[in-house]
Motif scaffolding. Structure first.
Motif, PDB file in Angstrom:
ATOM      1  N   TRP A  56     -25.730  -0.669  34.280  1.00  0.00           N
ATOM      2  CA  TRP A  56     -26.431  -1.730  34.738  1.00  0.00           C
ATOM      3  C   TRP A  56     -27.915  -1.575  34.003  1.00  0.00           C
ATOM      4  CZ3 TRP A  56     -24.756  -6.013  35.810  1.00  0.00           C
ATOM      5  CH2 TRP A  56     -23.590  -6.073  36.587  1.00  0.00           C
ATOM      6  N   LEU A  57     -28.270  -0.352  33.806  1.00  0.00           N
ATOM      7  CA  LEU A  57     -29.615  -0.111  33.081  1.00  0.00           C
ATOM      8  C   LEU A  57     -29.379  -0.837  31.645  1.00  0.00           C
ATOM      9  CD1 LEU A  57     -30.902   3.385  34.213  1.00  0.00           C
ATOM     10  CD2 LEU A  57     -31.520   1.139  34.966  1.00  0.00           C
ATOM     11  N   GLU A  58     -28.364  -0.324  30.893  1.00  0.00           N
ATOM     12  CA  GLU A  58     -28.300  -0.791  29.705  1.00  0.00           C
ATOM     13  C   GLU A  58     -27.967  -2.465  29.832  1.00  0.00           C
ATOM     14  OE1 GLU A  58     -24.890   1.124  27.271  1.00  0.00           O
ATOM     15  OE2 GLU A  58     -25.797   2.624  27.963  1.00  0.00           O
ATOM     16  N   TYR A  59     -27.233  -3.061  30.659  1.00  0.00           N
ATOM     17  CA  TYR A  59     -27.086  -4.359  30.861  1.00  0.00           C
ATOM     18  C   TYR A  59     -28.507  -5.030  30.879  1.00  0.00           C
ATOM     19  CZ  TYR A  59     -25.075  -8.842  32.519  1.00  0.00           C
ATOM     20  OH  TYR A  59     -25.012 -10.125  32.816  1.00  0.00           O
ATOM     21  N   ARG A  60     -29.410  -4.428  31.652  1.00  0.00           N
ATOM     22  CA  ARG A  60     -30.836  -5.029  31.951  1.00  0.00           C
ATOM     23  C   ARG A  60     -31.461  -4.868  30.560  1.00  0.00           C
ATOM     24  NH1 ARG A  60     -36.075  -4.815  34.327  1.00  0.00           N
ATOM     25  NH2 ARG A  60     -36.977  -5.294  32.203  1.00  0.00           N
ATOM     26  N   VAL A  61     -31.290  -3.979  29.977  1.00  0.00           N
ATOM     27  CA  VAL A  61     -32.210  -4.048  28.527  1.00  0.00           C
ATOM     28  C   VAL A  61     -31.491  -4.706  27.483  1.00  0.00           C
ATOM     29  CG1 VAL A  61     -32.944  -2.274  26.552  1.00  0.00           C
ATOM     30  CG2 VAL A  61     -32.965  -1.648  28.979  1.00  0.00           C
ATOM     31  N   THR A  62     -30.279  -4.771  27.283  1.00  0.00           N
ATOM     32  CA  THR A  62     -29.551  -5.483  26.376  1.00  0.00           C
ATOM     33  C   THR A  62     -29.530  -7.055  26.782  1.00  0.00           C
ATOM     34  OG1 THR A  62     -27.457  -4.791  27.038  1.00  0.00           O
ATOM     35  CG2 THR A  62     -28.467  -3.628  25.498  1.00  0.00           C
ATOM     36  N   ARG A  63     -29.071  -7.376  27.881  1.00  0.00           N
ATOM     37  CA  ARG A  63     -28.833  -8.755  28.448  1.00  0.00           C
ATOM     38  C   ARG A  63     -29.791  -9.427  28.871  1.00  0.00           C
ATOM     39  NH1 ARG A  63     -23.677 -10.990  28.104  1.00  0.00           N
ATOM     40  NH2 ARG A  63     -25.282 -12.541  28.488  1.00  0.00           N
ATOM     41  N   VAL A  64     -30.628  -8.708  30.015  1.00  0.00           N
ATOM     42  CA  VAL A  64     -31.675  -9.427  30.946  1.00  0.00           C
ATOM     43  C   VAL A  64     -32.917  -9.548  29.823  1.00  0.00           C
ATOM     44  CG1 VAL A  64     -33.068  -9.482  32.837  1.00  0.00           C
ATOM     45  CG2 VAL A  64     -30.726  -8.676  32.976  1.00  0.00           C
ATOM     46  N   ASP A  65     -33.197  -8.618  29.181  1.00  0.00           N
ATOM     47  CA  ASP A  65     -34.406  -8.529  28.348  1.00  0.00           C
ATOM     48  C   ASP A  65     -34.140  -9.153  26.988  1.00  0.00           C
ATOM     49  OD1 ASP A  65     -35.377  -7.065  30.405  1.00  0.00           O
ATOM     50  OD2 ASP A  65     -35.724  -5.233  28.936  1.00  0.00           O
ATOM     51  N   GLY A  66     -32.848  -9.200  26.721  1.00  0.00           N
ATOM     52  CA  GLY A  66     -32.538  -9.961  25.318  1.00  0.00           C
ATOM     53  C   GLY A  66     -32.156 -11.231  25.403  1.00  0.00           C
ATOM     54  N   GLY A  67     -31.754 -11.666  26.626  1.00  0.00           N
ATOM     55  CA  GLY A  67     -31.511 -12.933  26.886  1.00  0.00           C
ATOM     56  C   GLY A  67     -32.562 -13.858  27.049  1.00  0.00           C
ATOM     57  N   SER A  68     -32.737 -15.076  26.550  1.00  0.00           N
ATOM     58  CA  SER A  68     -33.769 -15.855  26.514  1.00  0.00           C
ATOM     59  C   SER A  68     -33.506 -17.338  26.781  1.00  0.00           C
ATOM     60  CB  SER A  68     -34.672 -15.801  25.241  1.00  0.00           C
ATOM     61  OG  SER A  68     -33.765 -16.048  24.200  1.00  0.00           O
ATOM     62  N   SER A  69     -32.398 -17.799  26.805  1.00  0.00           N
ATOM     63  CA  SER A  69     -32.086 -19.119  26.786  1.00  0.00           C
ATOM     64  C   SER A  69     -31.522 -19.461  28.505  1.00  0.00           C
ATOM     65  CB  SER A  69     -31.026 -19.599  26.079  1.00  0.00           C
ATOM     66  OG  SER A  69     -29.728 -19.084  26.244  1.00  0.00           O
ATOM     67  N   LYS A  70     -31.339 -20.560  28.614  1.00  0.00           N
ATOM     68  CA  LYS A  70     -31.137 -21.013  30.222  1.00  0.00           C
ATOM     69  C   LYS A  70     -29.710 -20.470  30.070  1.00  0.00           C
ATOM     70  CE  LYS A  70     -34.030 -23.651  32.444  1.00  0.00           C
ATOM     71  NZ  LYS A  70     -34.460 -22.785  33.722  1.00  0.00           N
ATOM     72  N   GLU A  71     -28.842 -20.452  29.029  1.00  0.00           N
ATOM     73  CA  GLU A  71     -27.354 -20.231  29.131  1.00  0.00           C
ATOM     74  C   GLU A  71     -27.419 -18.781  29.523  1.00  0.00           C
ATOM     75  OE1 GLU A  71     -23.327 -20.672  29.027  1.00  0.00           O
ATOM     76  OE2 GLU A  71     -25.028 -22.023  29.577  1.00  0.00           O
ATOM     77  N   ASP A  72     -27.938 -18.063  28.614  1.00  0.00           N
ATOM     78  CA  ASP A  72     -28.005 -16.510  28.851  1.00  0.00           C
ATOM     79  C   ASP A  72     -28.200 -16.312  30.218  1.00  0.00           C
ATOM     80  OD1 ASP A  72     -27.603 -16.001  26.144  1.00  0.00           O
ATOM     81  OD2 ASP A  72     -30.030 -15.803  25.854  1.00  0.00           O
ATOM     82  N   THR A  73     -29.099 -16.690  31.044  1.00  0.00           N
ATOM     83  CA  THR A  73     -29.786 -16.368  32.219  1.00  0.00           C
ATOM     84  C   THR A  73     -28.590 -16.948  33.185  1.00  0.00           C
ATOM     85  OG1 THR A  73     -31.967 -17.188  31.741  1.00  0.00           O
ATOM     86  CG2 THR A  73     -31.329 -17.117  34.507  1.00  0.00           C
ATOM     87  N   ARG A  74     -27.820 -18.130  33.029  1.00  0.00           N
ATOM     88  CA  ARG A  74     -26.729 -18.302  33.807  1.00  0.00           C
ATOM     89  C   ARG A  74     -25.721 -17.607  33.661  1.00  0.00           C
ATOM     90  NH1 ARG A  74     -22.358 -20.899  33.760  1.00  0.00           N
ATOM     91  NH2 ARG A  74     -21.986 -20.906  31.649  1.00  0.00           N
ATOM     92  N   ILE A  75     -25.523 -16.818  32.458  1.00  0.00           N
ATOM     93  CA  ILE A  75     -24.320 -16.205  32.164  1.00  0.00           C
ATOM     94  C   ILE A  75     -24.623 -14.710  32.947  1.00  0.00           C
ATOM     95  CG2 ILE A  75     -22.935 -14.668  30.775  1.00  0.00           C
ATOM     96  CD1 ILE A  75     -23.432 -16.722  28.751  1.00  0.00           C
ATOM     97  N   ILE A  76     -25.989 -14.136  32.981  1.00  0.00           N
ATOM     98  CA  ILE A  76     -26.599 -12.857  33.535  1.00  0.00           C
ATOM     99  C   ILE A  76     -26.236 -13.172  35.109  1.00  0.00           C
ATOM    100  CG2 ILE A  76     -28.590 -11.652  34.312  1.00  0.00           C
ATOM    101  CD1 ILE A  76     -29.319 -12.430  31.245  1.00  0.00           C
ATOM    102  N   LEU A  77     -26.644 -14.170  35.752  1.00  0.00           N
ATOM    103  CA  LEU A  77     -26.501 -14.433  37.165  1.00  0.00           C
ATOM    104  C   LEU A  77     -25.143 -14.873  37.738  1.00  0.00           C
ATOM    105  CD1 LEU A  77     -29.385 -16.850  37.710  1.00  0.00           C
ATOM    106  CD2 LEU A  77     -29.546 -14.787  38.257  1.00  0.00           C
ATOM    107  N   LYS A  78     -24.235 -15.390  36.629  1.00  0.00           N
ATOM    108  CA  LYS A  78     -22.950 -15.212  37.301  1.00  0.00           C
ATOM    109  C   LYS A  78     -22.126 -13.955  36.929  1.00  0.00           C
ATOM    110  CE  LYS A  78     -18.921 -17.914  35.626  1.00  0.00           C
ATOM    111  NZ  LYS A  78     -18.502 -17.784  34.031  1.00  0.00           N
ATOM    112  N   ASP A  79     -22.441 -13.267  36.239  1.00  0.00           N
ATOM    113  CA  ASP A  79     -21.968 -11.704  36.046  1.00  0.00           C
ATOM    114  C   ASP A  79     -22.592 -10.882  37.138  1.00  0.00           C
ATOM    115  OD1 ASP A  79     -20.901 -12.225  33.386  1.00  0.00           O
ATOM    116  OD2 ASP A  79     -22.487 -10.906  32.397  1.00  0.00           O
ATOM    117  N   LEU A  80     -23.564 -11.062  37.635  1.00  0.00           N
ATOM    118  CA  LEU A  80     -24.215 -10.368  39.033  1.00  0.00           C
ATOM    119  C   LEU A  80     -23.512 -10.817  40.023  1.00  0.00           C
ATOM    120  CD1 LEU A  80     -27.916  -9.798  38.052  1.00  0.00           C
ATOM    121  CD2 LEU A  80     -26.370  -8.168  38.523  1.00  0.00           C
ATOM    122  N   ASN A  81     -23.275 -12.099  40.156  1.00  0.00           N
ATOM    123  CA  ASN A  81     -22.793 -12.720  41.230  1.00  0.00           C
ATOM    124  C   ASN A  81     -21.604 -11.973  41.586  1.00  0.00           C
ATOM    125  OD1 ASN A  81     -23.707 -14.609  43.492  1.00  0.00           O
ATOM    126  ND2 ASN A  81     -21.824 -15.577  42.842  1.00  0.00           N
TER     127      ASN A  81
END
Length: 172
Positions: A72-97
Motif C-alpha cells: 500500500w505504501l508503494e501504491y500510494r507513491v506510484t498510483r496516488v502521487d503519480g495519478g493526476s487525472s479525474k480518471e486516475d482518482t476514480r480508479i484509485i477510489l474504486k480499488d480502495l473501496n
C-alpha cells in the motif's frame, strides 16, 4: 511529501528538527541526516521515522502484514502521487473501496503506516468529493472517517464531513 513527513514526525512523537528537502521535478522528499548520505523517498523516510520512534508495529507485525503495508505504501507513491487525472482518482477510489470492503484498515485489522500515508495522500481528494461520491465509495469514506478520528493523525488538516444519517442507515 515533506509536509506529510512533518505531520508523521509529530504523530510519532519525534522531536522536530529533521531537515527535509525535495529533489527533481517530481519533488521527491529528501531527509538530510547528520551522519552519512540523506535518505530519499517518502516510503524510505517514513519507515526510518517509524523505526526512530520505536513504533515498528506501524510497519506490520507478521510477515504478511509487513508485505501488505509495503504494497500500500508503494501504491500510494506510484498510483496516488503519480495519478493526476479525474480518471486516475476514480480508479484509485474504486480499488480502495473494493479492498476495504471487509477490512477496518488497509492491512486488515491493524492501524499501520499505510493508513497514515494513504490518509495524507487522499486528504485533498476526499475534501473535494460530493456527498454522492462519498456514498459511492462507502468503504473508503468509512475508512477515511475512521482514520481522521484516530488520535494525532489529522492535526491541522481540515476535517472531512460525512453525512452520518445517510452513510449508516443499516446500523440499527
Amino acid at each position: 511529501g515533506a509536509e506529510e513527513l512533518a505531520l508523521l514526525e509529530k504523530l510519532l512523537g519525534l522531536p522536530k528538527g529533521n531537515k527535509y528537502g525535495v529533489q527533481g521535478e517530481r519533488k521527491v522528499p529528501v531527509l538530510q541526516t547528520n551522519n552519512g548520505p540523506g535518505l530519499t523517498g517518502l516510503m524510505t523516510i517514513a519507515a526510518h521515522l517509524v523505526k526512530q520512534a520505536k513504533k515498528d508495529q506501524l510497519l506490520g507485525s507478521t510477515a504478511e502484514e509487513k508485505v501488505v503495508v509495503q504494497q500500500w505504501l508503494e501504491y500510494r507513491v506510484t498510483r496516488v502521487d503519480g495519478g493526476s487525472s479525474k480518471e486516475d482518482t476514480r480508479i484509485i477510489l474504486k480499488d480502495l473501496n473494493v479492498h476495504l470492503e471487509d477490512k477496518v484498515y488497509l492491512a486488515g485489522n491493524i492501524f499501520t503506516l499505510a493508513d497514515i500515508l494513504m490518509y495524507y495522500g487522499l486528504h485533498h481528494v476526499m475534501v473535494d468529493l460530493t456527498v454522492q461520491e462519498k456514498e459511492k465509495y462507502l468503504n473508503v469514506s468509512r475508512w477515511f472517517n475512521h482514520i481522521q478520528h484516530y488520535p494525532g493523525v489529522r492535526q491541522h488538516l481540515s476535517k472531512v464531513i460525512f453525512m452520518k444519517n445517510r452513510l449508516y442507515t443499516n446500523a440499527h
